[in-house]
Design a protein around this motif. Structure first.
Motif, short mmCIF file in Angstrom:
data_model
loop_
_atom_site.label_atom_id
_atom_site.label_comp_id
_atom_site.label_asym_id
_atom_site.label_seq_id
_atom_site.Cartn_x
_atom_site.Cartn_y
_atom_site.Cartn_z
N MET A 17 0.85 -1.18 0.00
CA MET A 17 0.00 0.00 0.00
C MET A 17 0.89 1.24 0.00
N PHE A 18 0.55 2.19 -0.82
CA PHE A 18 1.24 3.47 -0.91
C PHE A 18 0.27 4.54 -0.42
N ARG A 19 0.70 5.34 0.55
CA ARG A 19 -0.16 6.40 1.07
C ARG A 19 0.60 7.73 1.07
N LEU A 20 -0.05 8.75 0.52
CA LEU A 20 0.52 10.09 0.44
C LEU A 20 -0.38 11.03 1.23
N TRP A 21 0.22 11.77 2.14
CA TRP A 21 -0.52 12.69 3.00
C TRP A 21 -0.33 14.11 2.48
N GLY A 22 -1.42 14.77 2.17
CA GLY A 22 -1.39 16.16 1.73
C GLY A 22 -1.94 17.06 2.81
N LYS A 23 -1.21 18.16 3.10
CA LYS A 23 -1.61 19.07 4.17
C LYS A 23 -1.49 20.51 3.69
N GLU A 24 -2.49 21.30 4.02
CA GLU A 24 -2.49 22.72 3.69
C GLU A 24 -2.34 23.51 4.99
N PHE A 54 -3.19 30.31 1.25
CA PHE A 54 -2.56 29.66 2.39
C PHE A 54 -1.05 29.82 2.27
N ASP A 55 -0.30 29.38 3.26
CA ASP A 55 1.15 29.56 3.24
C ASP A 55 1.87 28.51 2.38
N TYR A 56 1.51 27.25 2.56
CA TYR A 56 2.14 26.20 1.75
C TYR A 56 1.32 24.92 1.78
N ARG A 105 7.45 20.84 0.58
CA ARG A 105 6.47 21.92 0.69
C ARG A 105 6.42 22.70 -0.61
N PHE A 106 5.21 22.99 -1.04
CA PHE A 106 4.98 23.81 -2.22
C PHE A 106 4.49 25.17 -1.74
N THR A 107 5.31 26.21 -1.89
CA THR A 107 4.96 27.57 -1.48
C THR A 107 4.38 28.33 -2.68
N GLN A 108 4.13 29.60 -2.50
CA GLN A 108 3.57 30.44 -3.56
C GLN A 108 4.43 30.37 -4.83
N ASP A 109 5.74 30.23 -4.71
CA ASP A 109 6.62 30.16 -5.87
C ASP A 109 6.30 28.98 -6.79
#
Length: 89
Positions: free
Chosen positions: A1-8, A78-80, A66-70
């Motif tokens: 199982m592959f699990r990816l956690w996305g957070k804002e 949001f911030d990232y 982390r993906f920022t505004q750039d």
């Protein structure tokens, strides 16, 4: 199982999160990450961010970035956006 956690995050507070699961054995790790990121962006109603060199380096080292505004073409409220692999086969 592959699990990816996305957070804002906004002002150092977790605003939204989601866990994307993928158990397709025909996909390699990279494809699972890209597919998971797309699913996270659909769930959060975001455009898919651009992978900068620094983002790629962080992800390779820590399985987290982390993906920022750039990284986004449009303005974000949001911030990232952070993604992290929490389980791999």
């Amino acid at each position: 199982m592959f699990r990816l956690w996305g957070k804002e995050f906004h002002n150092n507070h977790l605003v939204k999160d989601i866990v994307i699961c993928n158990d397709d054995p025909s996909l390699n790790r990279t494809r699972k990450v890209f597919q998971g990121l797309e699913e996270i962006c659909v769930a959060f109603d975001l455009s898919v961010p651009i992978w900068l060199d620094s983002t790629v380096d962080d992800f390779r080292r820590h399985s987290k970035c982390r993906f920022t505004q750039d990284c986004f073409i449009e303005q974000i409220e949001f911030d990232y956006l952070e993604i992290q692999i929490i389980e791999e086969d």
